[in-house]
Design a protein around this motif. Structure first.
Motif, PDB file in Angstrom:
ATOM      1  N   ILE A   1       3.460   3.464  -6.512  1.00 19.53           N
ATOM      2  CA  ILE A   1       4.601   2.429  -6.750  1.00 19.53           C
ATOM      3  C   ILE A   1       5.363   2.518  -7.710  1.00 19.53           C
ATOM      4  CG2 ILE A   1       4.731   0.221  -8.053  1.00 19.53           C
ATOM      5  CD1 ILE A   1       2.085  -1.658  -5.816  1.00 19.53           C
TER       6      ILE A   1
ATOM      7  N   THR B   1       9.266   2.486  -8.222  1.00 16.23           N
ATOM      8  CA  THR B   1       9.944   1.531  -9.332  1.00 16.23           C
ATOM      9  C   THR B   1       9.380   0.844 -10.849  1.00 16.23           C
ATOM     10  OG1 THR B   1       7.985  -0.150  -9.440  1.00 16.23           O
ATOM     11  CG2 THR B   1       9.362  -0.323  -7.075  1.00 16.23           C
TER      12      THR B   1
ATOM     13  N   HIS C   1       5.207  -5.097 -10.797  1.00 18.20           N
ATOM     14  CA  HIS C   1       5.252  -4.867  -9.183  1.00 18.20           C
ATOM     15  C   HIS C   1       3.478  -3.870  -9.154  1.00 18.20           C
ATOM     16  CE1 HIS C   1       9.320  -4.566  -9.151  1.00 18.20           C
ATOM     17  NE2 HIS C   1       9.211  -5.276  -8.044  1.00 18.20           N
TER      18      HIS C   1
END
Length: 269
Positions: free
Chosen positions: A64, A68, A73
């Protein structure tokens, strides 16, 4: 009767003398007794579920972060994945332990029937098994003749010799194994995520949070590596190195995949 008692007493004396001589030889060969591994009904479930949890959760964080770089998230996906995996691991451990017990119980029923209805054949095979292990034919025959007097012991020995299966432990509760696995997975899997939560009031820098997650995960892996070494009786430094290496490989692979997908799909923009 007197001769028999004297013969038995002489045999016992010889056995004790032999044991004493063997002990003396062992003392000369090794002056330090090896350390015993940790014992415990649920120790292995705790350690290995913890290892799996840390590696799985930190690998997800790495992927992750590479794609991003959003702590939001990380927390959402990290905790949702952690709970789902913990439930899956706990349920799987419980079902596995229960199935193993059921198979052993059924195997024992078959072996018990064989011992009762095919006694000579079972005795012969057990004698051959002990001979294959290096026991003298006369000694093997004597041991099997003794076991034949005790049906349950004979059945257990045939299961070990023929199927390589130990008797089922009736004290083991599969649901407890599953619960311990679930709790261990949740506890240790939360460690990589703690840095993101703890640092929220102090910084918004996702890179700092990711580095802290790396350090926390490495520390947790090292501690579990120590526990694994104690359980398996392995070299502690080697066990820690292997544990850290496996976690690093998993995390690096996840990070690389996330980084590649980010650029391939254009998420960097």
């Amino acid at each position: 009767m007197g001769e028999r008692g004297g013969s038995s007493g002489g045999t016992t004396t010889r056995l004790l003398q032999t044991a004493a001589e063997d002990d003396g030889d062992s003392d000369r060969k090794s002056s330090e007794r090896p350390r015993e591994p940790w014992k415990g009904e649920y120790v292995k479930s705790i350690v290995f579920a913890g290892l799996d949890a840390i590696i799985t959760c930190f690998s997800l964080i790495s992927s992750i972060n590479a794609s991003t770089r959003s702590s939001g998230h990380v927390l959402v996906l990290g905790f949702s994945n952690l709970v789902a995996d913990a439930i899956s691991m706990g349920f799987g451990d419980s079902v596995s332990a229960s199935s193993e017990q059921e198979v052993i119980i059924e195997e024992r029923k078959v072996t018990e029937w064989d011992v009762i209805n095919q006694r000579k054949k079972e005795q012969s095979e057990l004698v051959n098994h002990y001979q294959a292990l290096g026991m003298d034919c006369n000694d093997a025959t004597m041991v099997v003749n003794i076991f034949t007097k005790y049906k349950d012991i004979m059945v257990d020995q045939r299961m070990i010799a023929d199927k390589g299966v130990l008797p089922a432990d009736q004290e083991v509760k599969p649901w407890k194994n599953g619960l311990v696995t679930f709790a261990s997975f949740m506890l240790f899997g939360s460690i990589p995520l703690l840095s993101f939560i703890i640092l929220i009031p102090f910084t918004d820098n996702d890179s700092i949070k990711f580095v802290s997650a790396c350090l926390a995960s490495a520390l947790a892996l090292a501690l579990l590596g120590v526990a694994k070494a104690r359980i398996a009786g392995q070299n502690m430094m080697f066990s820690v190195a292997v544990t850290l290496f496996s976690g690093s490989i998993a995390a690096a692979s996840a990070y690389l995949v996330g980084w590649m997908l980010k650029h391939v799909t254009g998420l960097e923009s």
